[in-house]
Scaffold this motif. Structure first.
Motif, mmCIF file in Angstrom:
data_model
loop_
_atom_site.group_PDB
_atom_site.id
_atom_site.type_symbol
_atom_site.label_atom_id
_atom_site.label_comp_id
_atom_site.label_asym_id
_atom_site.label_seq_id
_atom_site.Cartn_x
_atom_site.Cartn_y
_atom_site.Cartn_z
ATOM 1 N N HIS A 157 -4.460 6.614 -4.541
ATOM 2 C CA HIS A 157 -3.172 6.231 -5.118
ATOM 3 C C HIS A 157 -3.356 5.147 -6.173
ATOM 4 O O HIS A 157 -2.812 5.240 -7.280
ATOM 5 N N ASP A 158 -4.126 4.123 -5.833
ATOM 6 C CA ASP A 158 -4.354 3.019 -6.775
ATOM 7 C C ASP A 158 -5.036 3.511 -8.047
ATOM 8 O O ASP A 158 -4.678 3.096 -9.151
ATOM 9 N N ASN A 178 -5.156 5.364 0.005
ATOM 10 C CA ASN A 178 -4.613 4.274 -0.807
ATOM 11 C C ASN A 178 -5.453 4.045 -2.061
ATOM 12 O O ASN A 178 -4.907 3.748 -3.133
ATOM 13 N N ALA A 179 -6.769 4.182 -1.950
ATOM 14 C CA ALA A 179 -7.642 4.026 -3.122
ATOM 15 C C ALA A 179 -7.349 5.115 -4.153
ATOM 16 O O ALA A 179 -7.323 4.850 -5.361
ATOM 17 N N GLN A 216 -2.605 5.193 -10.267
ATOM 18 C CA GLN A 216 -1.667 4.270 -10.894
ATOM 19 C C GLN A 216 -2.312 3.565 -12.080
ATOM 20 O O GLN A 216 -1.631 3.090 -12.968
ATOM 21 N N GLY A 217 -3.639 3.486 -12.048
ATOM 22 C CA GLY A 217 -4.374 2.853 -13.134
ATOM 23 C C GLY A 217 -4.768 3.875 -14.175
ATOM 24 O O GLY A 217 -4.070 4.856 -14.407
ATOM 25 N N ALA A 244 0.831 -1.205 0.000
ATOM 26 C CA ALA A 244 0.000 0.000 0.000
ATOM 27 C C ALA A 244 0.866 1.255 0.000
ATOM 28 O O ALA A 244 1.958 1.277 0.574
#
Length: 134
Positions: A32-33, A29-30, A36-37, A2
């Protein structure tokens, strides 16, 4: 791994506050994810708005505890809440104007959450517990 792992060190020992802090870390974290996508700007905006809304509600919970327990450092703590809120609102505004603020938002959230929880929030734990919270 994470972006901002939740650790026991981030727990203040007051269940309601810990639950809210955990949600904020999870949403950071969501964000960030998503970045990244292939998240679209609208998705980033929704995550930022959700974080802002939840943070405001979290602040209300803390500030209610300040009042109930007559917390002596509430004014300084409230000033930090207000500063953070204005920083996030500025990021939201810039995002809505088309500026890419995702990474700046992530760094602000991570830095602020860690500092605020470990230093500022942990400072009130003893006072709150002595007044029945926790």
């Amino acid at each position: 791994m994470a972006f901002m792992p939740w650790t026991e060190e981030l727990q203040v020992g007051i269940a309601e506050i810990d639950e809210q802090h955990r949600w904020l870390v999870d949403q950071t974290n969501a964000l960030h994810d998503a970045m990244q996508g292939s998240a679209q700007p609208a998705q980033i905006g929704e995550l930022l708005e959700g974080l802002m809304d939840y943070t405001m509600n979290h602040f209300i919970v803390e500030e209610t505890l300040f009042i109930r327990s007559d917390y002596p450092h509430s004014e300084a703590h409230l000033a930090q809440h207000n500063l953070f809120s204005s920083q996030v609102m500025s990021l939201l505004s810039r995002h809505e104007q088309g500026e890419a603020v995702g990474m700046e938002a992530l760094e602000l959230l991570k830095e602020w959450l860690i500092h605020h929880i470990l230093k500022v929030d942990k400072a009130y734990v003893g006072h709150f517990r002595s007044h029945g919270a926790g």
